[in-house]
Design a protein around this motif. Structure first.
Motif, PDB file in Angstrom:
ATOM      1  N   GLY A 149       0.825  -1.201   0.000  1.00 42.65           N
ATOM      2  CA  GLY A 149       0.000   0.000   0.000  1.00 42.65           C
ATOM      3  C   GLY A 149       0.859   1.250   0.000  1.00 42.65           C
ATOM      4  O   GLY A 149       1.980   1.256  -0.530  1.00 42.65           O
ATOM      5  N   GLU A 150       0.338   2.322   0.617  1.00 43.40           N
ATOM      6  CA  GLU A 150       1.086   3.578   0.647  1.00 43.40           C
ATOM      7  C   GLU A 150       2.354   3.468   1.489  1.00 43.40           C
ATOM      8  O   GLU A 150       3.337   4.149   1.242  1.00 43.40           O
ATOM      9  CB  GLU A 150       0.191   4.694   1.190  1.00 43.40           C
ATOM     10  N   GLU A 151       2.308   2.593   2.506  1.00 41.30           N
ATOM     11  CA  GLU A 151       3.491   2.354   3.328  1.00 41.30           C
ATOM     12  C   GLU A 151       3.859   0.871   3.231  1.00 41.30           C
ATOM     13  O   GLU A 151       2.983   0.016   3.062  1.00 41.30           O
ATOM     14  CB  GLU A 151       3.229   2.720   4.796  1.00 41.30           C
ATOM     15  N   ILE A 152       5.146   0.578   3.343  1.00 44.46           N
ATOM     16  CA  ILE A 152       5.592  -0.813   3.291  1.00 44.46           C
ATOM     17  C   ILE A 152       5.173  -1.542   4.552  1.00 44.46           C
ATOM     18  O   ILE A 152       5.377  -1.062   5.667  1.00 44.46           O
ATOM     19  CB  ILE A 152       7.119  -0.887   3.118  1.00 44.46           C
TER      20      ILE A 152
END
Length: 197
Positions: A149-152
């Protein structure tokens, strides 16, 4: 240099997991060439023991023979297996000419020894101790992955092995090395004990 400490110690780290094939001849343990398993995240060893054998006299417990190690489970959490380590612990066949590896009837899962370093702290000083769990057989690990997603979302791998007593003359299941003031010294000692000097 061997670590010296006056206070108690608390575990604060785990690193450098190695694996090597295990065998025993004439009551002597032999290791195959050790290889790095992965980068270590955590280790959990859950030993199982037989019941205590108690003797009663004069209406009370008079003597006891403590239970003995009968087996257990070793669980390692790692970042992701190195290819050579995966092939070793699962006994995988050589990849085909197209580069694909088959998980199936040709697998010959071996007994392996697991070595690693435990880091502790005592009175502000760090201590490193090599440990070897002698005879293990890994179970197939589950496979899972999540989309990014937007962050790992850092995804680790959990490995479980059945642990048992070795076939040496004293049926050892674990060896603990001396404690060192540096991780490098502890790793050197671990590799030497496992035959990789």
């Amino acid at each position: 240099m061997t670590a010296q400490y006056a206070a108690g110690k608390v575990t604060i780290g785990f690193s450098n997991p190695y694996v090597a094939t295990y065998s025993a001849e004439g009551g002597t343990i032999k290791f195959g060439t050790p290889t790095v398993l992965a980068r270590g995240v955590s280790v959990q060893i859950e030993p199982e023991s037989s019941d205590d054998n108690n003797f009663y006299a004069d209406n009370q417990l008079a003597e006891t023979d403590s239970g003995r190690f009968t087996g257990g489970t070793t669980t390692l959490t790692v970042d992701g297996l190195f290819i050579a380590a995966k092939k070793l612990i699962y006994g995988l066949p050589v990849a085909g000419e197209d580069g694909w590896t088959a998980f199936g009837d040709e697998q010959k899962t071996p007994y392996v020894s697991i070595g690693f370093i435990v880091k502790s702290r005592s009175n502000g000083n760090d201590i490193y101790q090599p440990i070897i769990i002698l005879k293990n057989k890994f179970q197939e690990a589950s496979t899972g992955a999540e989309t990014q997603g937007e962050e790992i979302d850092w995804q680790t791998q959990e490995l479980t092995a059945s642990t048992m007593r070795s076939d040496n003359s004293t049926h050892d299941w674990k060896w603990e090395g001396k404690e060192f003031e540096s991780e490098e010294e502890a790793v050197t000692d671990l590799k030497k004990k496992m035959g990789l000097s």
